[in-house]
Design a protein around this motif. Structure first.
Motif, PDB file in Angstrom:
ATOM      1  N   MET A  87      37.302 -43.563  13.348  1.00  9.04           N
ATOM      2  CA  MET A  87      36.872 -42.398  12.558  1.00  9.04           C
ATOM      3  C   MET A  87      35.986 -42.840  11.392  1.00  9.04           C
ATOM      4  N   ASP A  88      36.313 -43.979  10.789  1.00  7.77           N
ATOM      5  CA  ASP A  88      35.494 -44.501   9.691  1.00  7.77           C
ATOM      6  C   ASP A  88      34.084 -44.812  10.168  1.00  7.77           C
ATOM      7  N   ASP A  89      33.988 -45.488  11.308  1.00  8.54           N
ATOM      8  CA  ASP A  89      32.668 -45.795  11.878  1.00  8.54           C
ATOM      9  C   ASP A  89      31.905 -44.514  12.209  1.00  8.54           C
ATOM     10  N   PHE A  90      32.609 -43.555  12.788  1.00  4.70           N
ATOM     11  CA  PHE A  90      31.974 -42.297  13.176  1.00  4.70           C
ATOM     12  C   PHE A  90      31.384 -41.604  11.951  1.00  4.70           C
ATOM     13  N   LEU A  91      32.169 -41.527  10.877  1.00  2.00           N
ATOM     14  CA  LEU A  91      31.711 -40.842   9.665  1.00  2.00           C
ATOM     15  C   LEU A  91      30.558 -41.583   8.985  1.00  2.00           C
ATOM     16  N   GLU A  92      30.511 -42.895   9.142  1.00  2.00           N
ATOM     17  CA  GLU A  92      29.419 -43.677   8.557  1.00  2.00           C
ATOM     18  C   GLU A  92      28.111 -43.512   9.324  1.00  2.00           C
ATOM     19  N   ASN A  93      28.206 -43.249  10.622  1.00  2.00           N
ATOM     20  CA  ASN A  93      27.017 -43.266  11.474  1.00  2.00           C
ATOM     21  C   ASN A  93      26.506 -41.909  11.937  1.00  2.00           C
ATOM     22  N   TYR A  94      27.283 -40.865  11.760  1.00  2.00           N
ATOM     23  CA  TYR A  94      26.871 -39.567  12.294  1.00  2.00           C
ATOM     24  C   TYR A  94      27.070 -38.469  11.254  1.00  2.00           C
TER      25      TYR A  94
END
Length: 185
Positions: free
Chosen positions: A63-70
């Protein structure tokens, strides 16, 4: 409701509740959302407690990666529409093929376990995380049992709805914090 779910989980049988009208089914789904969220919060709390007590580090969550990239809207679309439709079709859809089979209970639990353990991909792939995977995915396993129950009792569209509402409630605080620019941690 609890007794009915426990009896079902003891011996899963494919049996739709045709006697309920749409309004009654929707009320039941809302109760299942509350139960699923309560179980997830409890299990997540216990997971956090274990993490603290044993000084564990599960790494960065997907979820952290998702929020950083999208963009934030992608989270809403993916979590509330995409994932529920795809995951329910993949993990609950096939149950219909075994509805009259003596293997239905086995299939029910295999699909539920598949759903739960698929979510280990939300964590970094380390030996520790793989070893602790039953604990890490316990909230998804619990939700998967309720999603399977909803699918069998009310149909695939209702399990998709339950999944969408569940994800919306879980993603809601993230959306609010992001919109208000409040750091999450």
């Amino acid at each position: 409701m609890f007794e009915e779910i426990l009896l079902f989980l003891k011996k899963p049988v494919y049996e739709e509740m045709d006697s309920l009208n749409t309004s009654e089914k929707l009320r039941y789904i809302l109760k299942l959302v509350v139960l699923a969220i309560a179980l997830s919060v409890l299990l997540s709390f216990l997971l956090g407690l274990l993490e603290t007590l044993f000084n564990l580090d599960f790494g960065k969550h997907a979820m952290d990666d998702f929020l950083e990239n999208y963009p934030l809207v992608y989270l809403l679309i993916f979590a509330v529409v995409g994932a529920p439709v795809l995951e329910e079709m993949l993990f609950r859809g096939p149950m219909i093929w075994f509805k009259n089979s003596k293997f239905f209970p086995f299939i029910f639990y295999v699909l539920t376990l598949g759903f739960g353990f698929m979510h280990i991909s939300n964590y970094e792939m380390t030996l520790q995380n793989l070893a602790l995977s039953p604990i890490l995915v316990a909230p998804q396993l619990a939700a998967g049992l309720l999603l399977g129950f909803a699918r069998v009792r009310f149909g695939l569209l209702y399990s998709i709805l339950l999944h969408a509402l569940y994800n919306f409630v879980l993603a809601g605080p993230i959306l609010v914090f992001q919109l208000l620019d409040i750091p999450i941690e």
